[in-house]
Write an enzyme that holds these catalytic residues in place. Structure first.
Site, PDB file in Angstrom:
ATOM      1  N   CYS A  70       1.101   1.865  22.509  1.00 26.53           N
ATOM      2  CA  CYS A  70       0.600   2.749  23.564  1.00 26.53           C
ATOM      3  C   CYS A  70      -0.112   1.863  24.573  1.00 26.53           C
ATOM      4  CB  CYS A  70      -0.339   3.800  22.991  1.00 26.53           C
ATOM      5  SG  CYS A  70      -1.098   4.874  24.244  1.00 26.53           S
ATOM      6  N   CYS A  94       1.424   6.549  31.407  1.00 25.99           N
ATOM      7  CA  CYS A  94       1.886   5.827  30.223  1.00 25.99           C
ATOM      8  C   CYS A  94       2.090   4.370  30.621  1.00 25.99           C
ATOM      9  CB  CYS A  94       3.178   6.420  29.688  1.00 25.99           C
ATOM     10  SG  CYS A  94       3.863   5.535  28.273  1.00 25.99           S
TER      11      CYS A  94
END
Length: 311
Positions: free
Chosen positions: A250, A99
């Site tokens: 994101c 991530c």
């Protein structure tokens, strides 16, 4: 639900110190667990991340020394400086490879907790399920070497420039897309108008055919007009993350989106990109690394906004 803290210095299952942080609106609950004291299962993660009956977050990050996690042994053999492992799980409890926003917030959390010292300009190597990641501290945030990007279906992409079709709420027909790996899977499609981007209904999961083997995050991207300003490509993005839903940002998705638009633009496309997401702006830069492979840098802010104890 299981939160196994029998070895906890607090001696109780009900005391779990946490912090809340975000990177351009992509938010996380963070737990410092250097010696693998807490074992938070998928159900506990989902309850903690629930926005109505828990703390609320896109995912949970546990800060644990690499030596204590199964993925850490092989990692330490090749990258012994990766002392800290980012044990990240989406809000549904599923483990995730990497991530980009989370790793920036993770390093900021390690510094805040006094677990590491990192001056401006300094660099640290973090272990993830997607491999080691180098993170550099800057005045206005952090820059992460996200490693190389790659096409998930290279043969199909090489032949026609796309490799899949995506159906989503608010789109009248399925659109061609390109699947890209950033250590985790992404499928990117370009839209022609701002109204299309605003009109998407991402409450339900988009359908991708063929879907990558591990599932996929889906990025809906609007190239700016003109695409390049002062040598920097500019795009706007919304994203549906597997196991979460739509998120404010994101990091790996921003990298994948820039990679896809750059791939489609062809020769002469810039290496520097600004990616506008609902939660802010991140920078994406492509460069030739020492290993002879093109890598991607992701830059952006990281903030901690709250602390508490879960009961």
């Amino acid at each position: 639900m299981t939160v196994d803290a029998t070895r906890s210095p607090w001696g109780s299952l009900s005391l779990l110190p946490w912090s809340k942080g975000h990177g351009t609106g992509n938010d996380f609950v963070l737990v410092a667990d250097p010696d693998d004291t807490y074992r938070i299962d998928a159900e506990a993660t989902a309850r903690i991340c629930d926005r109505h009956q828990g703390i609320g977050a896109d995912g949970l990050i546990r800060a644990v020394r690499s030596q204590h996690v199964p993925e850490g042994g092989p990692l330490l053999r090749t990258t012994p400086e990766a002392e800290w492992f980012m044990d990240y799980r989406n809000s549904d409890g599923t483990a995730v490879e990497m991530c980009g926003n989370g790793v920036r917030v993770f390093v900021h959390f390690l510094i805040d907790q006094g677990l590491v010292e990192l001056a401006e300009g300094g660099e640290i190597i973090i272990g993830t399920r997607g491999g080691p990641r180098a993170v550099k501290r800057q005045q206005d945030g952090y820059v992460v070497d996200m490693g190389p990007w790659d096409l998930i279906f290279p043969d199909t992409a090489a032949g026609q420039g796309t490799d899949s079709l995506v159906e989503a709420g608010g789109m009248a027909v399925a659109r061609p897309a390109l699947s890209i790996s950033m250590g985790n899977p992404h499928t990117v499609l370009a839209l022609a108008h701002a109204d299309e981007l605003r009109g998407l209904d991402l409450h339900r999961q988009p359908q991708v055919d063929p879907v990558p083997p591990a599932g996929t995050n889906v990025e809906f991207v609007l190239p700016s007009e003109p695409l390049v300003t002062d040598g920097t490509g500019v795009i706007t993005m919304r994203v549906h993350e597997r196991g979460v839903g739509e998120t404010q940002s994101c990091g790996t998705g921003a990298c994948a989106a820039a990679a896809a638009i750059r791939y489609w633009a062809g020769r002469g496309a810039p290496d520097d990109w600004a990616v506008q997401v609902p939660g802010g702006v991140v920078s994406v830069t492509f460069f030739d690394a020492d290993d002879g492979v093109e890598h991607v840098l992701l830059g952006g802010p990281a903030e901690l906004v709250a602390t508490g104890v879960l009961s």
